[in-house]
Design a protein around this motif. Structure first.
Motif, short mmCIF file in Angstrom:
data_model
loop_
_atom_site.label_atom_id
_atom_site.label_comp_id
_atom_site.label_asym_id
_atom_site.label_seq_id
_atom_site.Cartn_x
_atom_site.Cartn_y
_atom_site.Cartn_z
N THR A 61 0.84 -1.19 0.00
CA THR A 61 0.00 0.00 0.00
C THR A 61 0.88 1.23 0.00
OG1 THR A 61 -1.77 -1.12 1.22
CG2 THR A 61 -1.77 1.28 1.28
N HIS A 62 0.49 2.23 -0.78
CA HIS A 62 1.09 3.56 -0.74
C HIS A 62 -0.01 4.52 -0.32
CE1 HIS A 62 4.70 2.77 -3.62
NE2 HIS A 62 4.64 1.92 -2.62
N GLU A 63 0.36 5.46 0.53
CA GLU A 63 -0.62 6.39 1.07
C GLU A 63 0.02 7.76 1.19
OE1 GLU A 63 -3.55 5.73 4.66
OE2 GLU A 63 -1.50 5.95 5.38
N ILE A 64 -0.73 8.79 0.83
CA ILE A 64 -0.29 10.16 1.01
C ILE A 64 -1.06 10.73 2.19
CG2 ILE A 64 -0.09 12.46 -0.02
CD1 ILE A 64 1.55 10.44 -1.55
N ILE A 65 -0.34 11.26 3.16
CA ILE A 65 -0.97 11.89 4.32
C ILE A 65 -0.93 13.40 4.09
CG2 ILE A 65 -0.89 12.20 6.82
CD1 ILE A 65 0.45 9.42 6.98
N PRO A 71 -6.55 21.14 13.36
CA PRO A 71 -5.26 20.70 13.92
C PRO A 71 -5.25 19.20 14.26
CG PRO A 71 -5.97 22.74 14.94
CD PRO A 71 -7.11 22.27 14.09
N ASP A 72 -4.11 18.58 13.97
CA ASP A 72 -3.84 17.18 14.31
C ASP A 72 -4.79 16.19 13.64
OD1 ASP A 72 -1.63 17.97 15.86
OD2 ASP A 72 -3.00 18.47 17.49
N THR A 73 -5.34 16.59 12.49
CA THR A 73 -6.11 15.67 11.65
C THR A 73 -5.52 15.72 10.24
OG1 THR A 73 -7.77 17.30 11.00
CG2 THR A 73 -8.24 16.00 12.99
N ALA A 74 -5.75 14.65 9.50
CA ALA A 74 -5.20 14.58 8.15
C ALA A 74 -6.09 13.70 7.28
CB ALA A 74 -3.79 14.01 8.17
N GLN A 75 -6.05 13.99 6.01
CA GLN A 75 -6.66 13.12 5.01
C GLN A 75 -5.59 12.11 4.63
OE1 GLN A 75 -8.87 14.96 1.72
NE2 GLN A 75 -7.55 13.80 0.37
N MET A 76 -6.00 10.87 4.43
CA MET A 76 -5.07 9.80 4.10
C MET A 76 -5.59 9.10 2.85
SD MET A 76 -4.75 8.53 8.04
CE MET A 76 -3.03 8.09 8.23
N GLN A 77 -4.94 9.38 1.71
CA GLN A 77 -5.38 8.80 0.45
C GLN A 77 -4.48 7.61 0.13
OE1 GLN A 77 -5.97 11.62 -2.66
NE2 GLN A 77 -6.97 10.12 -3.96
N GLY A 83 -5.44 -3.01 -6.36
CA GLY A 83 -6.15 -2.05 -7.20
C GLY A 83 -7.18 -1.23 -6.44
N GLU A 84 -7.20 -1.39 -5.13
CA GLU A 84 -8.15 -0.63 -4.32
C GLU A 84 -7.56 0.73 -3.99
OE1 GLU A 84 -9.88 -4.52 -1.92
OE2 GLU A 84 -8.17 -3.43 -1.11
#
Length: 141
Positions: A61-65, A71-77, A83-84
């Protein structure tokens, strides 16, 4: 604008030995591998790479944070070798690390010196019931 370099998510940086147990109705499977977190694109984002074996099956898995305006929250794609792909929301307050995605939630703890993360992934039904899916431990190298 909030940046990832000033958020608590910088506690994740480094390479981690990953171990755990996947809980299934057919029996438990060992999970083992490596997770890494590194700054990318001038420190604006964190790239998370996971290379694990789940039983006899290889997973990557590769993920961009991405920093959020809260504050102290993030989106994680994330994108994986099956393929998911999707988007989750992460929250890191004090030593509590929570990740929420569609039908899945992680609840974990990061120790005080940022060398160990322990927690559980749960599958979550539309009726808000949870079923333990993975027991997880990451230890920083």
């Amino acid at each position: 604008m909030s940046t990832i370099t000033t958020s608590r998510f910088k506690r994740l940086l480094g390479t981690w030995n990953t171990s755990g147990k996947i809980i299934t109705k057919e029996g438990n499977m060992e999970l083992r591998g490596t997770d890494s977190y590194e700054w990318i694109l001038d420190g604006n984002f964190i790239l998370h790479k996971a290379h694990v074996m789940m039983g006899d099956e290889k997973g990557e898995t590769h993920e961009i944070i991405i920093p959020d305006s809260i504050p102290d929250t993030a989106q994680m794609q994330y994108f994986n070798s099956k393929g998911e792909h999707g988007i989750m929301r992460g929250e890191l307050t004090e030593n509590t690390f929570i990740i929420r995605g569609e039908g899945i939630i992680f609840e974990g703890i990061i120790n005080e010196d940022d060398t160990q993360i322990t927690g559980h992934w749960y599958l979550q039904s539309e009726h808000d019931t949870r079923e333990l899916f993975i027991e997880l431990k990451l230890e920083k190298r």
